[in-house]
Design a protein around this motif. Structure first.
Motif, mmCIF file in Angstrom:
data_model
loop_
_atom_site.group_PDB
_atom_site.id
_atom_site.type_symbol
_atom_site.label_atom_id
_atom_site.label_comp_id
_atom_site.label_asym_id
_atom_site.label_seq_id
_atom_site.Cartn_x
_atom_site.Cartn_y
_atom_site.Cartn_z
ATOM 1 N N GLU A 55 -34.040 31.747 -6.138
ATOM 2 C CA GLU A 55 -33.868 30.461 -5.478
ATOM 3 C C GLU A 55 -34.572 30.404 -4.123
ATOM 4 O O GLU A 55 -34.709 29.321 -3.545
ATOM 5 N N TYR A 184 -41.264 28.962 -7.574
ATOM 6 C CA TYR A 184 -40.112 29.822 -7.865
ATOM 7 C C TYR A 184 -40.467 30.720 -9.049
ATOM 8 O O TYR A 184 -40.856 30.225 -10.113
ATOM 9 N N ASP A 198 -33.600 23.497 -9.169
ATOM 10 C CA ASP A 198 -32.346 23.023 -8.603
ATOM 11 C C ASP A 198 -31.228 23.570 -9.490
ATOM 12 O O ASP A 198 -30.850 22.966 -10.501
ATOM 13 N N MET A 199 -30.707 24.722 -9.129
ATOM 14 C CA MET A 199 -29.713 25.391 -9.954
ATOM 15 C C MET A 199 -28.414 24.587 -10.034
ATOM 16 O O MET A 199 -27.728 24.615 -11.058
#
Length: 331
Positions: A55, A184, A198-199
């Protein structure tokens, strides 16, 4: 003819019908919704989680772009609109990235086309031999670049549908050589890089896709099972008992002296079919008995005895009336 009696449903029966219909439709729609969400939401979300993307954004630079045609030459593509269609025209974007935690990546902006042209010209003049001997793959933390020529994708599947993903905009943004941007990388596969992550949204999509259809389908199955084995079976068992009770009530109706009252439609009257059949049967038996008595007793020396005929005729009438059943005999 009397019109058949229409049974009026009670409010309990109507409520049971509409409740059952609701749960049937709920089970069908939840099942098909879940099957639809599996390839488009659930499976990509699980893959994103299992790939363990860092992240903390890395620093990426576009170093190579390949444009290829033909299904055999397109083993992968950086962006594909439609996750199920075949790939015949693919654009493959390769990037170098490094993990620079001390650099504030928020100030990194995409270089203009003029800067790209100057950088490409400088690379051709100064680093021509270097480009030919360039090593690719995982370099590690000791090198300036953590990985060289990693695959750039918009998401873990590299595909999507407008307006969420527009491949023309994506390729235009990242295909120019020297373009730098935040990216990422995957800890499980360092050769894979995505442009956005966007976890929190990934987890929420997974929860929405599983927490609504699955419980709805389970609840529908539980209700329908209970309704089939309990509610409707009880109703079917009560219905024959009610019919038998009505039949016993009808059979129990009788006159004050204990004689059953015949129904209006089944009673024997002079105009009824049963009366005609009994009358015809009596006449036939009477004729047969009369002829039989005459043939046996009234012939004396080939001559008819009038006295015997009268006596035998009376005897035949008495015998026929006393032996033949039916309405006439009762009279």
């Amino acid at each position: 003819m009397e019109e058949p009696e229409v049974l009026q449903q009670t409010w309990q029966q109507k409520l049971l019908f509409y409740t059952t219909a609701f749960f049937v439709l709920l089970g069908i729609f939840s099942l098909f919704s879940f099957l639809f969400l599996v390839p488009f939401v659930i499976e990509p979300a699980f893959t994103t989680i299992f790939m363990e993307f860092d992240e903390e954004p890395a620093y990426c630079v576009t170093v190579k772009v390949n444009r290829r045609l033909g299904a055999s030459n397109c083993s992968w593509t950086s962006c594909r609109e439609g996750c199920t269609k075949d790939i015949y025209d693919c654009t493959q974007i390769l990037v170098d990235y490094k993990r620079n935690l001390n650099t504030n990546l928020s100030v990194i902006v995409t270089t203009s086309s003029t800067e790209v042209a100057v950088r490409e010209k400088r690379a051709l003049i100064e680093d021509y031999d270097y480009e030919e001997e360039r090593t690719t793959g995982l370099m590690g933390n000791d090198s300036e670049w953590y990985y060289r020529e990693a695959k750039l994708l918009p998401n873990v599947k590299g595909c999507g549908y407008p307006p969420m993903l527009n491949c023309s905009v994506f390729l235009k943004k990242y295909r120019d050589i020297g373009t730098n941007f935040s990216c990422y990388y995957s800890r499980m596969d360092p050769s894979l890089v995505i442009s956005k992550l966007d976890m929190w949204q990934v987890y929420m999509n997974l929860v929405y896709a599983m927490a609504i259809p699955i419980p709805s389908f389970i609840i529908s199955c539980i209700y329908l099972t209970i309704a089939y084995f309990k509610i409707y079976n009880d109703d079917e068992e009560k219905e024959p008992l009610e019919k038998n009770a009505e039949a016993m009530d009808m059979e129990g109706e009788s006159a004050p002296d204990g004689t059953p009252i015949p129904s209006a439609s089944g009673g024997i009257t002079p105009a009824s079919e049963a009366f005609r059949e009994d009358l015809a049967s009596f006449g036939h038996h009477f004729k047969v008995a009369m002829v039989d008595e005459i043939s046996r007793d009234s012939l004396v020396d080939g001559m008819l005895n009038s006295n015997s005929i009268g006596g035998n005729l009376g005897k035949a009438m008495t015998t026929s009336i006393s032996t033949i059943g039916g309405p006439v005999a009762d009279i």
